[in-house]
Design a protein around this motif. Structure first.
Motif, PDB file in Angstrom:
ATOM      1  N   GLY A  58      35.801  19.343  84.326  1.00 31.79           N
ATOM      2  CA  GLY A  58      37.257  19.533  84.374  1.00 31.79           C
ATOM      3  C   GLY A  58      37.836  19.596  82.976  1.00 31.79           C
ATOM      4  O   GLY A  58      38.619  20.489  82.640  1.00 31.79           O
ATOM      5  N   GLU A  59      37.419  18.648  82.130  1.00 32.19           N
ATOM      6  CA  GLU A  59      37.897  18.638  80.735  1.00 32.19           C
ATOM      7  C   GLU A  59      37.464  19.913  80.025  1.00 32.19           C
ATOM      8  O   GLU A  59      38.256  20.571  79.344  1.00 32.19           O
ATOM      9  N   TYR A  60      36.178  20.259  80.182  1.00 28.75           N
ATOM     10  CA  TYR A  60      35.583  21.388  79.462  1.00 28.75           C
ATOM     11  C   TYR A  60      36.324  22.692  79.771  1.00 28.75           C
ATOM     12  O   TYR A  60      36.786  23.403  78.880  1.00 28.75           O
ATOM     13  N   LEU A  61      36.482  22.966  81.069  1.00 27.14           N
ATOM     14  CA  LEU A  61      37.160  24.214  81.456  1.00 27.14           C
ATOM     15  C   LEU A  61      38.669  24.118  81.250  1.00 27.14           C
ATOM     16  O   LEU A  61      39.313  25.101  80.889  1.00 27.14           O
ATOM     17  N   GLY A  62      39.228  22.913  81.461  1.00 29.10           N
ATOM     18  CA  GLY A  62      40.669  22.722  81.249  1.00 29.10           C
ATOM     19  C   GLY A  62      41.047  23.029  79.804  1.00 29.10           C
ATOM     20  O   GLY A  62      42.034  23.726  79.541  1.00 29.10           O
ATOM     21  N   ALA A  63      40.245  22.532  78.858  1.00 27.41           N
ATOM     22  CA  ALA A  63      40.532  22.772  77.443  1.00 27.41           C
ATOM     23  C   ALA A  63      40.448  24.264  77.128  1.00 27.41           C
ATOM     24  O   ALA A  63      41.309  24.808  76.424  1.00 27.41           O
ATOM     25  N   LEU A  64      39.438  24.920  77.659  1.00 25.21           N
ATOM     26  CA  LEU A  64      39.289  26.363  77.415  1.00 25.21           C
ATOM     27  C   LEU A  64      40.509  27.135  77.926  1.00 25.21           C
ATOM     28  O   LEU A  64      41.122  27.928  77.205  1.00 25.21           O
ATOM     29  N   PHE A  65      40.885  26.881  79.173  1.00 28.21           N
ATOM     30  CA  PHE A  65      42.005  27.631  79.752  1.00 28.21           C
ATOM     31  C   PHE A  65      43.329  27.270  79.076  1.00 28.21           C
ATOM     32  O   PHE A  65      44.192  28.129  78.895  1.00 28.21           O
ATOM     33  N   ALA A  66      43.476  26.015  78.693  1.00 28.22           N
ATOM     34  CA  ALA A  66      44.698  25.615  77.988  1.00 28.22           C
ATOM     35  C   ALA A  66      44.800  26.358  76.659  1.00 28.22           C
ATOM     36  O   ALA A  66      45.882  26.806  76.261  1.00 28.22           O
ATOM     37  N   ALA A  67      43.665  26.501  75.977  1.00 30.22           N
ATOM     38  CA  ALA A  67      43.674  27.227  74.699  1.00 30.22           C
ATOM     39  C   ALA A  67      44.084  28.678  74.921  1.00 30.22           C
ATOM     40  O   ALA A  67      44.839  29.248  74.123  1.00 30.22           O
ATOM     41  N   LEU A  68      43.614  29.270  76.015  1.00 31.73           N
ATOM     42  CA  LEU A  68      43.988  30.666  76.299  1.00 31.73           C
ATOM     43  C   LEU A  68      45.493  30.772  76.582  1.00 31.73           C
ATOM     44  O   LEU A  68      46.155  31.701  76.111  1.00 31.73           O
ATOM     45  N   VAL A  69      46.023  29.799  77.342  1.00 30.76           N
ATOM     46  CA  VAL A  69      47.470  29.800  77.621  1.00 30.76           C
ATOM     47  C   VAL A  69      48.262  29.700  76.323  1.00 30.76           C
ATOM     48  O   VAL A  69      49.216  30.456  76.088  1.00 30.76           O
TER      49      VAL A  69
END
Ligand SMILES: Nc1ncnc2c1ncn2[C@@H]1O[C@H](COP(=O)(O)OP(=O)(O)OP(=O)(O)O)[C@@H](O)[C@H]1O
Ligand SMILES: [Mg+2]
Lengths: 245, 237
Positions: A58-69
């Motif tokens: 959750g953290e791993y993918l959450g951080a990635l998608f947050a960076a894209l946003v």
């Protein structure tokens, strides 16, 4: 400043991009945790470290998608030209960048919270169904969720900074994804000492994964916040100094 | 503009340009393609920094204006919208940033006759609708000065007529307009004065009534001034 922040929050809500990303994130987190939970050998999943890794998707993918946003909050404006009316209304470009950082941190925190909570939920359902005893306690869960939220929020700010410096949308998004999904993995395999200080790894450490290899969560949080500050500052300088094309 | 100069590497886009606008008039800003019109307007609006000289609005640099949206409204490109955002949300986001009440969004939508389409995403808009949405954004703060770069590009005759009437009325109500164009016919009927530039330099400023008084047409003047020159570039248009 508050006016700009409200404007940025409306911009983030008023296209389908972030909604689509959010749905994609939740789908990917579910898939990743399920695949790990079902695919890894039961003996591997019995250990705390691997359980933390699975729950930490959750953290791993959450951080990635947050960076894209975060990155898209500025690259999409440059790509579609809305940056011009934005700067006409707010010629103090620093305020616009600050508002984008603020709005993206809020969005990123939401993404991280949802992704971490979902990962923990799916993991806690899948592992026992496989006959595996979950070794994690309340403190581990709290750290997974709070850490995942904080790491994603900070990564959203990093995304804004990178987007403001690079400006082109496609290279920005590709670069961030390649870095988090691939480059840091190479460090991790080959240069463990360096990899501890890499920003993606710091995010992983904040949520309490692999405590023996990584830095402590609190120290990682501090270091990642420094990265976020540096990235936002670079974005601020790049945006205020350069002409708008 | 005072001795305004802008270089992009080797290219001098605007060179030592000095002119000013009169309040409550429509000024046509003319010149062939590549003359430096858009660059001048970007400098005026603070989107680019001059290499030398200064571009001032109401005596200040644009970024020093207290209430920029309330003083200047501008449209530089006809398609500065996110295709997936509705026209109304585009305006609402700008209004929030400028601290303009949301009711004003509805007013400008009505003014440019976009009300019925306001909730549709901009990607479904025709070119004319986009031009009008851009104009609506420029009008949000009820500005004193309108700066428009090639606003009639791609408009059909009815659209051009609508725009002319609109600009005329804006100036008649004490507004000032600076409108760039390389299509003379578009401008000749609407403007009070023209500023003509070529290869980054000012070649003429004139009032249309003075030209008419001397029996010259805008077209004569324009072609004469922009065609020749020391390095004989091909005649425009
Ligand atoms: N960002 C830039 N980098 C390099 N050169 C530029 C840039 N912007 C403009 N130029 C150059 O400056 C000159 C003036 O361009 P500008 O767009 O201001 O002309 P214009 O009068 O608006 O022309 P048009 O009628 O075609 O819109 C051109 O030679 C153009 O190539
Ligand atoms: Mg132009």
């Amino acid at each position: 400043m508050r006016a700009q922040l409200r404007s940025e929050l409306l911009k983030q809500r008023s296209t389908r991009t972030n909604l689509g990303l959010f749905a994609g994130l939740l789908g990917l987190v579910t898939l990743a945790v399920l695949l790990h939970g079902v695919g890894l050998p039961t003996s591997d999943l019995a250990g705390t470290d691997n359980q933390l890794m699975v729950f930490g998707r959750g953290e791993y993918l959450g951080a990635l998608f947050a960076a894209l946003v975060g990155a898209m909050s500025i690259t999409a404006e440059i790509r579609h030209g809305t940056i011009r009316p934005t700067f006409l209304v707010t010629p103090h470009r620093g305020r616009v960048v600050a508002a984008k950082v603020g709005a993206s941190i809020l969005m990123g925190a939401g993404f991280g919270l949802a992704a971490s909570t979902l990962a923990v939920g799916v993991g806690a359902a899948v592992l026992p169904a496989q006959g595996i005893d979950v070794q994690l306690d309340g403190g581990d869960y709290a750290l997974l969720i709070a850490g995942g939220t904080a790491a994603s929020a900070l990564w959203a700010a990093i995304g804004v900074g990178i987007g403001a410096v690079v400006r082109d949308q496609v290279p920005t998004l590709l670069g961030i994804s390649a870095w988090l999904l691939f480059v840091e993995g190479l460090f991790g395999e080959n240069l463990v000492d360096v990899s501890r200080l890499a920003p993606g790894t710091l995010g992983v450490a904040i949520s309490g994964q692999e405590p023996d290899t990584h830095l402590a969560p609190a120290l990682s949080l501090l270091l990642l916040a420094l990265y976020a500050t540096a990235a936002a500052a670079a974005g601020w300088v790049a945006t205020t100094r350069r002409d708008v094309v | 503009m005072r001795s305004l100069t802008k270089r992009f590497g080797e290219v001098v886009a605007v060179q030592d340009l000095t002119f000013s606008l009169e309040a409550s008039t429509v000024t046509g800003f003319l010149g062939p393609n590549g003359a430096g019109k858009t660059t001048t307007l970007r400098l005026l609006l603070g989107l680019a920094a001059p290499t030398a000289g200064a571009a001032l609005v109401f005596g200040r640099r644009y970024c020093e204006l207290e209430d920029p949206a309330g003083r200047v409204g501008a449209v530089l490109e006809s398609n500065d919208f996110h295709p997936g955002r509705s026209g109304r949300d585009h305006l609402r986001a700008l209004a929030l940033a400028a601290e303009i009440p949301q009711a004003r969004v509805e007013e400008v939508l009505a003014l440019v006759e976009l009300g019925p389409a306001a909730n549709r995403r901009v990607k479904t808009y025709s070119l004319g609708m986009r031009q009008r949405l851009g104009l609506a954004a420029a009008l949000l703060g009820d500005p004193e000065l309108l700066v428009l770069d090639e606003p009639a590009n791609g408009l059909d005759p009815a659209g051009v007529h609508w725009l002319r009437t609109f600009l005329r009325r804006f100036a008649d109500r004490d507004g000032t307009v600076l409108v760039s164009s390389h299509v003379l016919a578009e401008v000749a009927q609407t403007v009070d004065q023209v500023v003509i530039i070529d290869r980054g330099r000012l070649v003429a400023t004139a009032r249309l009534d003075e030209l008419a008084g001397r029996g010259e047409t805008l077209e004569d003047t324009y072609l004469e001034l922009t065609a020749g020159g020391p390095d004989e570039s091909p005649a425009p248009l």
